[in-house]
Enzyme design. Structure first.
Site, PDB file in Angstrom:
ATOM      1  CB  VAL A 179      -0.823   0.085   1.141  1.00 40.55           C
ATOM      2  CG1 VAL A 179      -1.581   1.206   1.278  1.00 40.55           C
ATOM      3  CG2 VAL A 179      -1.943  -1.198   0.960  1.00 40.55           C
TER       4      VAL A 179
ATOM      5  CG  ASP B 135       1.994 -25.125   4.146  1.00 47.01           C
ATOM      6  OD1 ASP B 135       1.151 -25.280   3.486  1.00 47.01           O
ATOM      7  OD2 ASP B 135       2.149 -25.352   5.272  1.00 47.01           O
TER       8      ASP B 135
ATOM      9  NE  ARG C 205       4.987 -40.242  29.955  1.00 50.56           N
ATOM     10  CZ  ARG C 205       4.109 -39.405  30.650  1.00 50.56           C
ATOM     11  NH1 ARG C 205       3.860 -38.149  30.437  1.00 50.56           N
ATOM     12  NH2 ARG C 205       3.171 -40.095  31.268  1.00 50.56           N
TER      13      ARG C 205
ATOM     14  CB  VAL D   4       0.271 -23.171  18.100  1.00 51.72           C
ATOM     15  CG1 VAL D   4       1.166 -22.303  18.822  1.00 51.72           C
ATOM     16  CG2 VAL D   4      -0.809 -23.587  19.391  1.00 51.72           C
ATOM     17  CD  GLN D   5       3.033 -25.895  13.572  1.00 55.75           C
ATOM     18  OE1 GLN D   5       4.155 -26.379  13.054  1.00 55.75           O
ATOM     19  NE2 GLN D   5       1.853 -26.554  13.439  1.00 55.75           N
TER      20      GLN D   5
HETATM   21  O1  F6P Z   1      -1.204 -24.066   4.176  1.00 56.86           O
HETATM   22  C1  F6P Z   1      -0.879 -23.502   5.710  1.00 56.86           C
HETATM   23  C2  F6P Z   1      -1.693 -24.533   6.384  1.00 56.86           C
HETATM   24  O2  F6P Z   1      -1.432 -24.141   7.828  1.00 56.86           O
HETATM   25  C3  F6P Z   1      -1.297 -25.755   6.574  1.00 56.86           C
HETATM   26  O3  F6P Z   1      -0.126 -26.178   6.927  1.00 56.86           O
HETATM   27  C4  F6P Z   1      -2.089 -26.549   7.066  1.00 56.86           C
HETATM   28  O4  F6P Z   1      -2.381 -28.196   6.676  1.00 56.86           O
HETATM   29  C5  F6P Z   1      -3.582 -25.931   6.602  1.00 56.86           C
HETATM   30  O5  F6P Z   1      -3.035 -24.612   6.206  1.00 56.86           O
HETATM   31  C6  F6P Z   1      -4.618 -25.953   7.306  1.00 56.86           C
HETATM   32  O6  F6P Z   1      -5.600 -25.263   6.939  1.00 56.86           O
HETATM   33  P1  F6P Z   1      -6.927 -24.768   7.608  1.00 56.86           P
HETATM   34  O7  F6P Z   1      -6.301 -23.311   8.505  1.00 56.86           O
HETATM   35  O8  F6P Z   1      -7.754 -24.122   6.620  1.00 56.86           O
HETATM   36  O9  F6P Z   1      -7.428 -25.450   8.610  1.00 56.86           O
END
Ligand code: F6P
Length: 323
Positions: free
Chosen positions: A24, A127, A162, A254-255
């Site tokens: 932007v 990903d 574990r 969480v990631q």
């Molecule tokens: O494409 C990113 C991602 O986080 C993937 O790693 C994961 O499989 C997918 O999106 C999950 O999709 P959603 O957020 O629609 O459940």
């Protein structure tokens, strides 16, 4: 005056807002008009739009997620959806569309480009499975979250001797699992790209047990042939063979949450700015990415036709060090 539209699409990724801000502000600074399309391709098909000025993107650089919102839009895979999207762009007098997103989003951008719509893609997915770029927006922030969580899990794994099966995201790619496993010193990494099942894992862990290992971390890509639950089930159904008690933790979304780290903020800013520079040069139909640390463009046609592979060097490193 050139009038642009920008959207965030598909899975959200930490850094999307930094890219939006750069797009932007660079567009406005170049004298272009620009609007935001809320909720990705679904918003475009619905004809939604939000004028964006430099002030509208103030304070968002460090915010996770996307202030525009996003969706996964199945309608765009239909002729009617594509035609509705093209009609919306015409209704809003849009001269070009910028799509910040991953594989599915860039496939949608490519489909629109084949209908004559000028589009530019910006590589954004945790990903890191987009060809045409070494790294995408969101990857390093997601890895930081995953590795911090795995380090925590190692503490409790050691306390109770574990094996923790830690499932990470990545869709069909093992990139997040491979890099999180390497960065956390995982004793094993289960990847979609490598044939290695629960029985082989059990024997590998038994060898470590015989060598005196008191616990282990196994990072499992969600797209691996056997997911964490299936591996856990295998271990619990072979108590005589399993040297360790297993537990499952799925890091999941969480990631994707949290604020973007410095690398992602800088990457997103660079890619967003580069998108506007390429529009000024009339270079439409490309994905803006980063190769060998430099801004790189790759035709969306190639991006959508090419599967990204894991680095052999990193795969070999994981094999050598997972012991
Ligand atoms: O494409 C990113 C991602 O986080 C993937 O790693 C994961 O499989 C997918 O999106 C999950 O999709 P959603 O957020 O629609 O459940």
């Amino acid at each position: 005056m050139i009038r642009l539209a920008v959207m965030t699409s598909g899975g959200d990724a930490p850094g999307m807002n930094a890219a939006l801000r750069a797009v932007v502000r660079m567009a406005r600074g170049t004298g272009y008009d620009i609007i935001g399309i809320p909720h990705g391709f679904s918003g475009l098909i619905a004809g939604e739009c939000r004028p964006l000025g430099s002030r509208d993107v103030g304070g968002i650089l460090g915010l996770g997620g996307t202030v525009l919102g996003t969706t996964r839009c199945l309608a765009l895979k239909t002729t009617a959806g594509l035609q509705a999207a093209v009609a919306s762009l015409k209704k809003h007098n849009i001269n070009g569309l910028i799509v910040i997103g991953g594989n599915g989003s860039q496939a949608g951008a490519y489909a629109l480009s084949r209908l004559g719509v000028p589009v530019i893609g910006i590589a954004s997915t945790i990903d890191n499975d987009l060809s045409g770029t070494d790294i995408s927006i969101g990857v390093t922030s997601a890895l930081d979250v995953a590795v911090e969580a795995i380090d925590r899990l190692r503490v409790t794994a050691a306390s109770l001797r574990r094996v923790f099966l830690v499932e990470v995201m990545g869709n069909h790619s093992g990139y997040l699992a491979l890099m999180a496993g390497l960065a956390s010193g995982a004793e094993a990494i289960m990847l979609p790209e490598v044939k290695f099942g629960p029985e082989a894992l059990m024997h590998h862990l038994h060898r470590l047990y015989d060598q005196g290992r008191s616990h282990a971390i196994v990072v499992v890509a969600e797209g691996a042939a056997y997911n964490a639950d299936q591996i856990h089930q295998f271990f619990t159904s072979h108590p005589g063979l399993a040297s360790f008690e297993t537990r499952v933790t799925k890091l999941g979304h969480v990631q994707r949450g949290g604020t973007p780290g410095v690398f992602d903020r800088l990457l997103a800013t660079r890619l967003g700015a580069a998108a506007i520079e390429h529009i000024t040069l009339g270079r439409w139909g490309n994905l803006i990415g980063c190769v060998n640390g430099e801004i790189a463009t790759t035709e969306l046609k190639h991006v959508n036709a090419t599967e990204k592979r894991l680095s052999p060097e990193m795969l070999n490193l994981a094999n050598a060090l997972a012991c």
